[in-house]
Design a protein around this motif. Structure first.
Motif, mmCIF file in Angstrom:
data_model
loop_
_atom_site.group_PDB
_atom_site.id
_atom_site.type_symbol
_atom_site.label_atom_id
_atom_site.label_comp_id
_atom_site.label_asym_id
_atom_site.label_seq_id
_atom_site.Cartn_x
_atom_site.Cartn_y
_atom_site.Cartn_z
ATOM 1 N N VAL A 62 8.255 -13.842 -19.208
ATOM 2 C CA VAL A 62 8.644 -13.454 -17.880
ATOM 3 C C VAL A 62 10.279 -14.463 -16.783
ATOM 4 C CG1 VAL A 62 7.566 -12.244 -15.719
ATOM 5 C CG2 VAL A 62 6.837 -12.189 -17.962
ATOM 6 N N MET A 63 10.912 -13.517 -16.969
ATOM 7 C CA MET A 63 11.414 -14.307 -15.536
ATOM 8 C C MET A 63 12.285 -13.643 -14.350
ATOM 9 S SD MET A 63 12.658 -16.638 -17.712
ATOM 10 C CE MET A 63 13.865 -17.085 -16.585
ATOM 11 N N GLU A 64 11.537 -12.300 -14.997
ATOM 12 C CA GLU A 64 11.089 -11.657 -13.552
ATOM 13 C C GLU A 64 9.589 -11.182 -13.084
ATOM 14 O OE1 GLU A 64 14.867 -8.748 -11.354
ATOM 15 O OE2 GLU A 64 13.241 -7.798 -13.249
ATOM 16 N N PHE A 65 9.694 -11.062 -12.259
ATOM 17 C CA PHE A 65 8.181 -10.545 -11.479
ATOM 18 C C PHE A 65 8.405 -9.369 -10.479
ATOM 19 C CE2 PHE A 65 7.505 -14.906 -11.747
ATOM 20 C CZ PHE A 65 6.388 -15.154 -12.910
ATOM 21 N N VAL A 66 6.988 -8.190 -10.641
ATOM 22 C CA VAL A 66 7.068 -7.015 -10.284
ATOM 23 C C VAL A 66 5.982 -7.598 -8.607
ATOM 24 C CG1 VAL A 66 6.351 -5.027 -10.028
ATOM 25 C CG2 VAL A 66 8.136 -5.493 -11.924
ATOM 26 N N LEU A 67 6.112 -7.618 -7.178
ATOM 27 C CA LEU A 67 5.604 -7.738 -6.279
ATOM 28 C C LEU A 67 4.345 -6.384 -6.470
ATOM 29 C CD1 LEU A 67 7.362 -9.722 -3.709
ATOM 30 C CD2 LEU A 67 6.094 -10.034 -5.405
ATOM 31 N N GLN A 68 3.711 -6.630 -6.708
ATOM 32 C CA GLN A 68 2.957 -4.673 -6.284
ATOM 33 C C GLN A 68 2.642 -4.565 -4.803
ATOM 34 O OE1 GLN A 68 -1.471 -4.679 -6.219
ATOM 35 N NE2 GLN A 68 -1.333 -3.848 -7.969
ATOM 36 N N GLY A 69 3.019 -4.807 -4.239
ATOM 37 C CA GLY A 69 2.666 -5.136 -2.662
ATOM 38 C C GLY A 69 1.687 -3.677 -1.978
ATOM 39 N N PHE A 70 2.507 -2.702 -1.519
ATOM 40 C CA PHE A 70 1.104 -1.439 -1.221
ATOM 41 C C PHE A 70 1.540 -0.271 -1.814
ATOM 42 C CE2 PHE A 70 2.202 -4.241 2.749
ATOM 43 C CZ PHE A 70 0.679 -4.801 2.962
ATOM 44 N N SER A 71 1.552 -0.314 -3.587
ATOM 45 C CA SER A 71 2.586 0.324 -4.233
ATOM 46 C C SER A 71 1.433 1.519 -4.198
ATOM 47 C CB SER A 71 2.870 0.222 -5.433
ATOM 48 O OG SER A 71 2.303 -0.853 -5.724
ATOM 49 N N GLU A 72 0.071 1.055 -4.497
ATOM 50 C CA GLU A 72 -1.189 1.866 -4.446
ATOM 51 C C GLU A 72 -1.355 2.655 -3.328
ATOM 52 O OE1 GLU A 72 -2.792 -1.885 -2.943
ATOM 53 O OE2 GLU A 72 -1.178 -1.550 -3.875
ATOM 54 N N HIS A 73 -0.524 2.874 -2.568
ATOM 55 C CA HIS A 73 -0.797 4.003 -1.336
ATOM 56 C C HIS A 73 0.258 4.120 -0.485
ATOM 57 C CE1 HIS A 73 -5.320 2.136 -1.368
ATOM 58 N NE2 HIS A 73 -4.432 0.645 -0.635
ATOM 59 N N PRO A 74 1.200 5.471 -2.056
ATOM 60 C CA PRO A 74 2.339 5.362 -1.083
ATOM 61 C C PRO A 74 2.288 6.487 -0.429
ATOM 62 C CG PRO A 74 0.836 6.584 -3.236
ATOM 63 C CD PRO A 74 0.482 5.531 -3.262
ATOM 64 N N ALA A 75 1.409 7.029 0.371
ATOM 65 C CA ALA A 75 1.800 7.795 1.710
ATOM 66 C C ALA A 75 1.681 6.827 2.890
ATOM 67 C CB ALA A 75 0.076 8.730 1.315
ATOM 68 N N LEU A 76 0.948 5.968 2.266
ATOM 69 C CA LEU A 76 1.365 4.400 3.465
ATOM 70 C C LEU A 76 2.499 3.760 3.645
ATOM 71 C CD1 LEU A 76 -1.978 3.201 3.645
ATOM 72 C CD2 LEU A 76 -1.399 5.057 4.803
ATOM 73 N N ARG A 77 3.415 3.956 3.061
ATOM 74 C CA ARG A 77 4.690 3.018 2.605
ATOM 75 C C ARG A 77 5.369 3.339 4.143
ATOM 76 N NH1 ARG A 77 7.841 2.084 -2.570
ATOM 77 N NH2 ARG A 77 6.060 1.192 -3.858
ATOM 78 N N LEU A 78 5.958 4.535 4.575
ATOM 79 C CA LEU A 78 6.651 4.811 5.829
ATOM 80 C C LEU A 78 6.134 4.583 7.405
ATOM 81 C CD1 LEU A 78 8.620 7.757 5.385
ATOM 82 C CD2 LEU A 78 9.467 5.615 5.066
#
Length: 315
Positions: free
Chosen positions: A14-30
């Motif tokens: 792996v040379m690049e990671f994906v930060l999960q962040g808050f992607s499991e709560h798409p409605a809360l992004r904004l």
């Protein structure tokens, strides 16, 4: 081959990671984007103001405010290391970070976090000397000692961060590449590694013991002596005045250690993404935002110096 890795010895590195962040709560992004943007703006503005006010006002050229300005600089580094990437991740479909970028973020995160914890103990010692040994305060906390303490905090914690980051950088990551957090942190990275992590775990535990336990006990010891000294004061006004000089620092210590204990004082195998994210918000966003507010709203000297600075800027 995955776009985030290269093949070596039949393994995908792996040379690049994906930060999960808050992607499991798409409605809360904004809503989260708006909230975090406000926190970042307030934290950055407040801490820059603290550094500027302390540097500009001769009245604030004392050990307590010198250490406070160092704390503000650490908060600026911490928030600027984490929040820009968090904000971009909330408006992008996939929040990726390179291996090198992750290590750089990890270095500045560990450096600023450990520096804050160590500096909080130094500030507690400063309050102990001011309240328990007031006649010797100017001798013990002279400018040379204060400068040595500040340099020691920055240097020791930079070395600690360099060691832990170097140990993490030497690990091999073969996939998966999703970091279950909104920034690069040691526990979730160790869980992703396909190479031995015993040395990393030992060094993490040692750092936890020093910064989280020994450091915390030193702070508690200082405040134990402070409380005993305040209780010996006969007048209620004297007690109130003595307590007011350390109440702001005590609030900051309580908020900060609560978040750090939740996030770090547990084995990597017991890592909880949700708990760590909540704790991460506390010590990378909320605490740096509250620190300048707590110290300014509860401190008449800072308020006066800030007022004079604003009048000076309006001329």
């Amino acid at each position: 081959m995955d776009s985030g890795g290269t093949t070596k010895s039949n393994q995908t590195l792996v040379m690049e990671f994906v930060l999960q962040g808050f992607s499991e709560h798409p409605a809360l992004r904004l809503p989260l984007f708006g909230c975090f943007l406000v926190l970042y703006t307030v934290a950055l503005t407040g801490n820059i103001l603290i550094v500027t006010v302390v540097g500009h006002s001769a009245v604030l050229h004392s050990p307590m405010y010198f250490f406070l300005s160092n704390l503000a600089i650490m908060d600026i580094i911490l928030t600027s290391t984490i929040l820009p990437k968090v904000l971009s991740g909330l408006i992008m479909r996939e929040n990726t970070i390179s291996h090198a970028g992750c290590m750089v973020q990890l270095f500045f995160l560990v450096w600023s976090l450990s520096s804050e914890l160590l500096l909080l103990s130094v500030m507690a010692f400063d309050r102990y000397v001011a309240i328990c040994r007031p006649l010797h305060y100017s001798i013990i906390m002279n400018p040379r000692v204060c400068a040595a303490l500040a340099v020691g905090v920055w240097s020791v914690c930079a070395f600690n961060s360099l060691v832990n980051t170097s140990l993490t950088a030497r690990l091999t990551f073969c996939g998966p590449r999703v970091i279950t957090h909104f920034f690069c942190e040691i526990p979730p990275l160790l869980l992703l590694s396909c190479s031995p992590t015993q040395v990393n775990s030992i060094m993490t535990v040692l750092a936890d013991v020093f910064y989280g336990c020994i450091n915390f006990l030193l702070t508690l010891t200082s405040y134990g002596y402070i409380v005993v000294s305040i209780l010996r004061i006969r007048s209620a006004e004297g007690k109130r005045r003595a307590f007011s000089t350390c109440s702001s620092h005590l609030i900051v210590v309580s908020v900060y250690y609560t978040a750090v204990f939740c996030a770090y004082i547990s084995p990597a195998s017991n890592y909880s993404p949700e708990r760590s994210k909540v704790a991460g918000v506390l010590y990378t966003m909320l605490s740096p935002t509250l620190n300048p507010l707590i110290y300014s709203l509860r401190n008449v000297e800072v308020q006066r110096a800030l007022g004079k600075l604003l009048l000076f800027c309006q001329r």
